[in-house]
Design a protein around this motif. Sequence first.
Motif, short mmCIF file in Angstrom:
data_model
loop_
_atom_site.label_atom_id
_atom_site.label_comp_id
_atom_site.label_asym_id
_atom_site.label_seq_id
_atom_site.Cartn_x
_atom_site.Cartn_y
_atom_site.Cartn_z
N VAL A 1 0.45 -35.57 11.26
CA VAL A 1 1.72 -34.96 10.64
C VAL A 1 2.19 -35.87 9.89
CG1 VAL A 1 3.63 -33.44 10.66
CG2 VAL A 1 1.64 -33.12 12.52
N LEU A 2 2.30 -35.87 8.33
CA LEU A 2 3.25 -36.58 7.52
C LEU A 2 4.26 -35.88 6.96
CD1 LEU A 2 0.11 -37.69 7.39
CD2 LEU A 2 0.52 -38.19 4.98
N ASP A 3 5.26 -36.70 7.23
CA ASP A 3 6.70 -36.33 6.88
C ASP A 3 6.86 -36.58 5.14
OD1 ASP A 3 7.49 -34.88 8.82
OD2 ASP A 3 8.37 -36.73 9.74
N PHE A 4 7.09 -35.44 4.40
CA PHE A 4 7.29 -35.90 2.97
C PHE A 4 8.75 -35.34 2.52
CE2 PHE A 4 4.80 -35.13 -1.39
CZ PHE A 4 5.59 -36.18 -1.90
N LEU A 5 9.70 -36.36 2.21
CA LEU A 5 11.03 -36.13 1.77
C LEU A 5 11.02 -35.80 0.44
CD1 LEU A 5 13.95 -36.24 2.74
CD2 LEU A 5 13.84 -38.57 2.11
N TRP A 6 11.67 -34.66 -0.20
CA TRP A 6 11.64 -34.10 -1.16
C TRP A 6 12.72 -33.33 -2.02
CZ3 TRP A 6 7.36 -34.29 -4.90
CH2 TRP A 6 7.53 -33.41 -5.85
N PHE A 7 12.92 -33.49 -3.10
CA PHE A 7 14.16 -32.74 -3.69
C PHE A 7 13.60 -31.96 -5.00
CE2 PHE A 7 14.78 -35.16 -7.41
CZ PHE A 7 14.03 -36.35 -7.19
N SER A 8 14.02 -30.87 -5.16
CA SER A 8 13.78 -30.19 -6.51
C SER A 8 14.93 -29.99 -7.56
CB SER A 8 13.19 -28.67 -6.00
OG SER A 8 12.39 -29.02 -5.03
N ASP A 9 14.51 -29.96 -8.63
CA ASP A 9 15.57 -29.65 -9.66
C ASP A 9 15.18 -27.91 -10.00
OD1 ASP A 9 16.64 -32.20 -10.19
OD2 ASP A 9 14.75 -32.56 -11.25
N GLY A 10 14.08 -27.55 -9.91
CA GLY A 10 13.68 -26.26 -10.30
C GLY A 10 12.86 -25.64 -9.39
N VAL A 11 11.52 -25.37 -9.77
CA VAL A 11 10.54 -24.66 -9.00
C VAL A 11 9.52 -25.54 -8.51
CG1 VAL A 11 10.86 -22.36 -10.09
CG2 VAL A 11 9.14 -23.88 -10.82
N GLU A 12 9.65 -26.91 -8.80
CA GLU A 12 8.40 -27.89 -8.25
C GLU A 12 8.39 -27.96 -6.71
OE1 GLU A 12 11.66 -28.65 -9.52
OE2 GLU A 12 11.91 -30.80 -9.30
N GLY A 13 9.42 -27.51 -6.09
CA GLY A 13 9.17 -27.47 -4.43
C GLY A 13 8.04 -26.68 -4.22
N ASP A 14 8.18 -25.48 -4.68
CA ASP A 14 7.16 -24.48 -4.52
C ASP A 14 5.69 -24.76 -4.82
OD1 ASP A 14 9.09 -22.80 -3.60
OD2 ASP A 14 9.43 -21.87 -5.39
N VAL A 15 5.49 -25.47 -6.04
CA VAL A 15 4.44 -25.75 -6.58
C VAL A 15 3.80 -26.92 -5.71
CG1 VAL A 15 3.25 -26.82 -8.59
CG2 VAL A 15 5.18 -25.52 -9.04
N LEU A 16 4.62 -27.74 -5.24
CA LEU A 16 4.06 -28.89 -4.22
C LEU A 16 3.54 -28.20 -3.10
CD1 LEU A 16 4.19 -31.85 -3.39
CD2 LEU A 16 6.22 -31.16 -2.00
N LYS A 17 4.29 -27.17 -2.47
CA LYS A 17 3.68 -26.56 -1.31
C LYS A 17 2.42 -25.93 -1.56
CE LYS A 17 8.27 -25.75 0.59
NZ LYS A 17 9.40 -24.83 0.82
N GLU A 18 2.34 -25.42 -2.59
CA GLU A 18 0.77 -24.79 -3.12
C GLU A 18 -0.31 -25.93 -3.08
OE1 GLU A 18 0.81 -22.78 -6.75
OE2 GLU A 18 2.34 -21.52 -6.36
N ILE A 19 0.05 -27.25 -3.56
CA ILE A 19 -0.76 -28.25 -3.72
C ILE A 19 -1.10 -28.95 -2.36
CG2 ILE A 19 -1.00 -30.64 -4.39
CD1 ILE A 19 0.49 -29.69 -6.87
N ILE A 20 -0.06 -28.91 -1.37
CA ILE A 20 -0.39 -29.18 -0.22
C ILE A 20 -1.20 -28.41 0.68
CG2 ILE A 20 0.93 -29.46 2.11
CD1 ILE A 20 3.35 -30.67 0.66
N ALA A 21 -1.02 -27.10 0.48
CA ALA A 21 -2.01 -25.86 1.13
C ALA A 21 -3.45 -26.15 0.52
CB ALA A 21 -1.50 -24.53 0.62
N ASP A 22 -3.55 -26.64 -0.59
CA ASP A 22 -5.01 -26.79 -1.08
C ASP A 22 -5.53 -28.09 -0.49
OD1 ASP A 22 -4.83 -24.69 -2.88
OD2 ASP A 22 -4.43 -25.78 -4.55
N TYR A 23 -4.69 -29.16 -0.62
CA TYR A 23 -4.93 -30.39 0.27
C TYR A 23 -5.38 -30.27 1.72
CZ TYR A 23 -5.04 -35.46 1.47
OH TYR A 23 -5.16 -36.40 1.73
N GLN A 24 -4.50 -29.62 2.30
CA GLN A 24 -4.81 -29.14 3.73
C GLN A 24 -6.17 -28.46 3.88
OE1 GLN A 24 -0.41 -29.59 5.47
NE2 GLN A 24 -1.19 -27.61 5.19
N LYS A 25 -6.95 -27.89 2.87
CA LYS A 25 -7.95 -27.02 3.19
C LYS A 25 -9.11 -28.22 3.00
CE LYS A 25 -6.56 -22.72 0.97
NZ LYS A 25 -6.25 -22.20 -0.22
N ILE A 26 -8.99 -29.04 2.36
CA ILE A 26 -9.74 -30.33 2.04
C ILE A 26 -9.63 -31.39 3.37
CG2 ILE A 26 -10.72 -32.07 0.66
CD1 ILE A 26 -8.90 -31.06 -1.60
N ARG A 27 -8.55 -31.47 3.81
CA ARG A 27 -8.19 -32.36 5.01
C ARG A 27 -7.40 -31.53 5.99
NH1 ARG A 27 -7.94 -37.98 4.22
NH2 ARG A 27 -7.70 -38.07 6.28
#
Lengths: 291, 413
Positions: free
Chosen positions: B28-54
């Motif tokens: 489990v990797l902790d990722f500290l993140w702040f958002s200005d707009g919707v990029e937090g949601d985009v990050l979560k999609e990217i993480i979901a894709d990554y977790q499918k590979i890993r």
Amino acid sequence: MSDRKRLLTPYLFVLPNVLIFLIFVVFPAIYGLVLSFTKWDVISDPVFVGLKNYISIFSSESFWDTTRKTFIYVFAVVPWTFVTSLALALLLDMKIRLRSVMRALFYIPSMLSAVVIGVSWRWILGDNFGVINYLLERAGFKSVGWLTTPSWTMFVVILVSVWARAGYYMVIFLAGLQSISSVYYEAARIDGASVWQQFWQITLPLLKPTSLVVVVLTGIEAFKVFDLIVVMTTGGPGKATTFLVQDIYRWAFERGDLGYASAMSVVLLLILGLLTAVQFGIAERGGNAYE
Amino acid sequence: MKKQAAKLLIVLLVVSALSIPALAQKKVLDFLWFSDGVEGDVLKEIIADYQKIRPDIEINVIETPFQDLRIRLQTMIAGGTPPDLSRLVNVGDFAPALLDLTPYLGLEYIDDFVPSTHRNVIIDGKLMAVPVDVTANGVIYNKDHFAQAGIEVPTNPEDVWSWDEFVENLEIVVEKSSARYGLAYDYTFHRWLTILYQAGGKLFTDDWTAMAINTPEGERAIEFFVELHDKEIIPRSIWLGGENPNTLFRAGLTAAHWSGNWMLTNYRDNATHFNWGVMYMPYGKVRSSVLGGKYVASFKDSNHPEEAVEFIKYFTSTEVNAKFNEESLFISPRLDNAQLHYDFGADMFEVFSRELAVSPPHAGSDWAHPFAGRIGDDLRDIIVEALQHKLTPKEAVEKMEQVGNRILDDYMK
């Protein structure tokens, strides 16, 4: 129960409290004192700098300016809160209609969080969205920079602080008033004393212990004010309402100088200790009324 | 009965013991993140894709408001439990605690990113972070207010307004439209720097050892900013009263908002009751925006440094970085992502990109200084003193130089 058990039992009962006090108050306080002699940005290791932080503090124009503004705030908030809460207590100690409702109403602000109070008053006093300025403009007057003019801002933070805490101290004064025996007042009335004379000669002297508690508590509270001001004015305009605790916070978390911030905390502790000692000294010298 | 209970307990113990290795395999990797707009949601999609590979990796996003980022990170580092990954604005500020990425990625990894970002992430010859997006300061305007006043904003980058023309036109818009003020201006030192660069000034000397603000250009920048407030083009309630400029613009009270490209998703979703766009900023002595950016880094004391670097590599790869920036409406720092396809506001990105292209080099490098973030608030307080006329522009830049140099000396020792 053996003598040894009897001896240990009370200590065991207070042990959890003592442990919590040591872990969360005493040890951090000692650590803060140690840090005040270091330069530490949290990320690197602390470096011992001796008295450098204290010398910097006392030679800093900004520190004295902040201290001056803090004293102005304290010396305005303490008497105002004292007088307002005492007046409310005297009023609500009388047998008047809706007394219980009014007691509850005046007490409500002290149950609200400082953040809620700050946000609410920000909306009331805001330049462009504020209710008061809207009403002033509708009535044909010019709007007032409540939160953008330094003198007005200092005035409103004092006013809001008094509004927020007067209800709480009103309850303390009410308890004090109700503990004064009615015999004194009956005797005074028989002797022909006026209401004012009764207040000055009986009520106020007999409220002395309560008054001391109120003055000490409001004083300490005023020196430590932080959240209300940060939410209402963020210490502005400029640094017009930046008081000592907010300045300590800025040094620690915005500039990342924990050593300097710790030294400022030690200075604040000394100021508070000194003022409290003076207050108790004055109270002691006066003796207890009607003993 | 007792025997049955004992048997049940043994079965439970065996099952739970067997499941421990399966859990232990997942890191489990902790990722500290702040958002200005919707990029937090985009990050979560990217993480979901990554977790499918890993599937052996789980990334736990810890979201925090931007203003709390430094405090939260400081506390985590001081407690010996830094996150495995963090989004950062000022890399140099945290450099002593960061993981040196050079042994994992090689210094040449940064060659794929725009050169203006290099000074932010290469510290003492080591790669300490990787850029994720770049930002540009700019002016967003209310098209309806300008149309009501009959004012057309410049559309040709070769023919933009001067400062004086900008002020004159904003005054006309306020007079002839329902706007109450001309301009909402973010209450940050970073945003004020735009005016300094447009005046031809700069913050630090090229070797970063001292302040370089005490110049006639610095003075002119203060003077212009004071003028904008004295003429009530910028409402005093922002810089003197802490009022939120976004709220003022969204409520239609100001004709324009001097902010940056990160506001686009916010206004796309929230400023829907009027038409708005991005205009070219005016020039003082020169034209300039301010290049900023966001970076991703890992930490020395991370429990999973190799896995963290693997994710950084994935997150900043061409395709994933393109997805992140296109969907978040940001500008990519990757050279091979210079032409992205935005579903919204492509014309606005054109303006931001052109503003960055004409900005002087120090408009990108000043903010990369490790202590720029730490002196910003002190210098902003001095600007406020000038707005209150407690200091003349000359006195203000002198004080900014003195205060800034003292802080720099203190930190550099």
